[in-house]
Design an enzyme around this catalytic site. Structure first.
Site, mmCIF file in Angstrom:
data_model
loop_
_atom_site.group_PDB
_atom_site.id
_atom_site.type_symbol
_atom_site.label_atom_id
_atom_site.label_comp_id
_atom_site.label_asym_id
_atom_site.label_seq_id
_atom_site.Cartn_x
_atom_site.Cartn_y
_atom_site.Cartn_z
ATOM 1 N N ASP A 78 0.817 -1.215 0.000
ATOM 2 C CA ASP A 78 0.000 0.000 0.000
ATOM 3 C C ASP A 78 0.848 1.261 0.000
ATOM 4 O O ASP A 78 0.478 2.271 -0.603
ATOM 5 C CB ASP A 78 -0.932 0.007 1.206
ATOM 6 C CG ASP A 78 -2.156 -0.857 0.972
ATOM 7 O OD1 ASP A 78 -2.144 -1.659 0.031
ATOM 8 O OD2 ASP A 78 -3.129 -0.736 1.740
ATOM 9 N N CYS A 119 0.564 -8.166 4.973
ATOM 10 C CA CYS A 119 0.089 -6.798 4.754
ATOM 11 C C CYS A 119 -1.405 -6.683 4.480
ATOM 12 O O CYS A 119 -2.122 -7.670 4.378
ATOM 13 C CB CYS A 119 0.929 -6.137 3.667
ATOM 14 S SG CYS A 119 2.595 -5.742 4.271
ATOM 15 N N ASP A 120 -1.800 -5.447 4.302
ATOM 16 C CA ASP A 120 -3.166 -4.968 4.465
ATOM 17 C C ASP A 120 -4.283 -5.850 3.917
ATOM 18 O O ASP A 120 -5.169 -6.267 4.633
ATOM 19 C CB ASP A 120 -3.297 -3.580 3.825
ATOM 20 C CG ASP A 120 -2.373 -2.565 4.467
ATOM 21 O OD1 ASP A 120 -1.180 -2.869 4.577
ATOM 22 O OD2 ASP A 120 -2.827 -1.494 4.844
ATOM 23 N N LYS A 121 -4.292 -6.120 2.627
ATOM 24 C CA LYS A 121 -5.419 -6.817 2.022
ATOM 25 C C LYS A 121 -5.223 -8.320 1.999
ATOM 26 O O LYS A 121 -6.167 -9.072 1.773
ATOM 27 C CB LYS A 121 -5.669 -6.308 0.594
ATOM 28 C CG LYS A 121 -5.777 -4.792 0.507
ATOM 29 C CD LYS A 121 -6.736 -4.241 1.515
ATOM 30 C CE LYS A 121 -6.507 -2.777 1.832
ATOM 31 N NZ LYS A 121 -5.176 -2.374 2.190
ATOM 32 N N CYS A 191 4.876 -2.246 8.323
ATOM 33 C CA CYS A 191 5.317 -0.966 8.889
ATOM 34 C C CYS A 191 4.957 -0.850 10.369
ATOM 35 O O CYS A 191 3.881 -1.242 10.794
ATOM 36 C CB CYS A 191 4.735 0.182 8.079
ATOM 37 S SG CYS A 191 5.333 0.189 6.368
ATOM 38 N N GLU A 441 -6.763 4.187 -0.338
ATOM 39 C CA GLU A 441 -6.284 4.795 0.897
ATOM 40 C C GLU A 441 -5.648 6.132 0.548
ATOM 41 O O GLU A 441 -5.005 6.261 -0.491
ATOM 42 C CB GLU A 441 -5.215 3.916 1.544
ATOM 43 C CG GLU A 441 -5.751 2.768 2.341
ATOM 44 C CD GLU A 441 -4.666 2.081 3.150
ATOM 45 O OE1 GLU A 441 -5.027 1.247 3.954
ATOM 46 O OE2 GLU A 441 -3.478 2.388 2.972
ATOM 47 N N SER A 467 -5.434 5.548 5.313
ATOM 48 C CA SER A 467 -4.455 4.587 5.793
ATOM 49 C C SER A 467 -4.513 4.474 7.305
ATOM 50 O O SER A 467 -4.868 5.430 8.007
ATOM 51 C CB SER A 467 -3.051 5.031 5.362
ATOM 52 O OG SER A 467 -2.056 4.336 6.071
#
Length: 553
Positions: A78, A119-121, A191, A441, A467
């Site tokens: 992202d 990570c995110d998704k 992160c 985001e 985000s």
């Protein structure tokens, strides 16, 4: 065993021959076959080390008597996708991830799955398909990145995004920006703040779909490798006992997840992903339920970007187990909920908070209610989401003129050229799931506002999303979105926007009649993307208020 349909019996001799072409011997083929889903690639820092974890997982599976079989899945960074067309593909990748794992696990009927994510998704995509397939499954994340160091302070990626705003403001030089750039991300892992990736990995542990430690043990530590090995061992126990995601991801588990979400002050994106995972699990999670849990759950942590602590501090303080144990003191956790390693009650036995500066007690929280709030009103009839734990007290209630932009790029150009004034309410529309498409985001505009020192003076509203690294009065997921004819579509420059986070309201100072009259004259804009996957995605995706899942055929 589920895998018997592709390996057992005289008629499966050709199938076994193909396994042998891969190098497997009869003894390996006869064992339970465990799919090891590896989202490794060389462009996502949170995933660049996952081959090492996959080796550890496979070692654990072998030790426990199974045969691990690895296959890949995609992952988007992202941060690298931020603030350009690439971000339109991030949320949309969630459905592709789930679908592609479904294809592999149904075409080759594994007895169990280990889902290696970060990570995110990728995290919600994997949890969604685990619920959909409902075969024994367990998640192991890559773990959080260590914080960077700059001039004696811990920093993370969000500090770097905000540093860009400081350069625009003239309070930081280009050389200093370069120094922060060199220091902010010191190595592998997701992160280092309580951004979306770490939020979802913490909630995966809270949901019971990962071993204790999954949320906070650092990526670069040997403890993360040991956890991966233990995960490989544990999937064999789940297969042997036929414990499935439907046994774990119950309504009680999702309520536990929401309680931990509120205590940690997680990313607002969790309110997009938890309902989507629950949808696959056949459990209803509504925005009203989110507010109910938030009202009764104290906010115990303030991690970056809204506080001075990072994921390594949370791990040192006792991790998610310590947070759950603390919440249980107030009866906010379902202790009988099943997890991949036993009941919640057993997992938190003996867990204590070792750093009260990181995890506060339920008796002395940062606030008596949770870190996220759902807002409603004539501007958001179906709801909007804000990380209220990251909003300055003076912005919890705010009224100001709308500054209307049709895209993130338009808003960023105005912000960077200092055309935003104190008191303004920046409105970024046509960035929702359908209108974006892909619901980008938007860390660049929020962090630039913070870097300019205006985060206590300016609010940002969007039908897109922000985000997990965002702080300030940033209200996203406004539903219905502008592209679906929601009230966002008819806001004009200078309309007064009224924000009241303590009372969960978001309104534009217009009469119902004026809103209705403007909507009659509204015409949907031309689609921004005219070919490829995102065209199909825009046709199928539902509102952010329902988790941006696909419509049922």
């Amino acid at each position: 065993m589920r895998s018997d349909v592709m390996k057992k019996g005289v008629e499966k001799a050709p199938h076994r021959s193909l396994f042998k072409a891969l190098g497997y011997i009869d003894r390996e083929i006869e064992r339970p076959l465990i799919g090891v889903v590896n989202s490794f690639n060389e462009i996502v820092p949170g995933h660049v080390h996952l081959n090492d974890l996959a080796k550890a997982v496979k070692a654990g599976v072998y030790m426990a008597g199974g045969t691990p079989i690895e296959f890949p899945v995609i992952a988007v960074c992202d941060g690298i996708a931020m603030n350009h067309t690439g971000m339109k593909y991030s949320l949309a990748s969630r459905e592709l991830i789930a679908d592609s794992i479904e294809v592999m696990a149904e075409a080759h009927p594994f007895d169990g799955l280990v889902l290696i994510t970060s990570c995110d998704k990728v995290v919600p995509g994997m949890l969604m398909v685990a619920a959909r397939l409902n075969i024994p499954a367990i998640v192991i994340s890559g773990g959080p990145m260590f914080a960077g160091r700059y001039k004696g302070d811990n920093i993370s990626l969000s500090n770097l995004f905000e540093a860009v705003g400081k350069v625009y403001a003239g309070s930081m030089t280009g050389q200093e920006l370069h120094e922060v750039e060199e220091a902010a991300c010191p190595g592998c892992g997701s992160c280092s703040g309580m951004f979306t990736a770490n939020s979802m990995n913490c909630l995966t542990e809270a949901l019971g779909m990962a071993l204790p430690g999954n949320g906070a043990v650092p990526a670069a530590s040997a403890a993360r490798r040991r956890l991966a090995k233990q995960t490989g061992v544990q999937i064999m126990k789940l297969v042997e006992e036929d414990i499935r995601p439907s046994d774990i991801m119950t309504k009680e588990a999702f309520l536990n997840g929401l309680a931990v979400d509120m205590a940690l002050g997680c990313s607002t994106n969790t309110i997009l992903h938890l309902p989507a995972i629950a949808h696959e699990a056949g459990v209803e999670i509504s925005l009203d339920m989110v507010n109910e849990v938030s009202e009764r759950t104290p906010n115990l942590c303030k991690l970056s970007p809204i506080g001075a602590h990072f994921m390594q501090d949370l791990d040192e303080a006792g991790g998610i187990g310590a947070v759950i144990a603390e919440l249980s003191k107030k009866g906010l956790i379902g202790l009988e909920a099943l997890t991949v390693s036993g009941k919640v009650r057993d997992n938190i036995q003996g867990k204590e908070v070792s750093r009260r500066d990181v995890i506060r007690s339920v008796e002395e929280p940062y606030s008596p209610s949770g870190g996220i709030a759902i807002l409603r009103g004539n501007l958001a009839p179906d709801g909007a989401v804000v990380k209220k734990a990251g909003v300055a007290p003076e912005m919890l209630k705010h009224s100001g003129p709308a500054r209307v932009f049709e895209s993130e790029e338009e808003a960023c150009e105005a912000i960077s050229n200092r055309r935003i004034n104190k008191g303004d309410v920046i409105v970024i529309r046509y960035e929702g799931p359908k209108g974006g498409p892909g619901m980008r985001e938007m860390l660049t505009p929020t962090s630039t506002i913070a870097g300019l020192g205006m985060d206590k003076d300016v609010a940002l509203l969007t039908d897109g999303r922000f985000s997990g690294a965002t702080r300030g009065a940033s209200i996203g997921h406004i539903s219905p979105e502008a592209a679906d004819g929601g009230p966002m579509a008819i806001i004009k420059e200078g309309d007064i926007i009224e924000i009241d986070i303590p009372n969960n309201s978001l309104n534009v100072a217009l009469s119902d009649g004026e809103i209705e009259a403007r909507l009659k004259d509204w015409q949907p804009p031309e689609p921004k993307i005219k070919k490829g996957y995102l065209v199909r995605y825009a046709r199928q995706v539902t509102s952010a208020s329902t988790g941006a899942v696909f419509r049922k055929e």
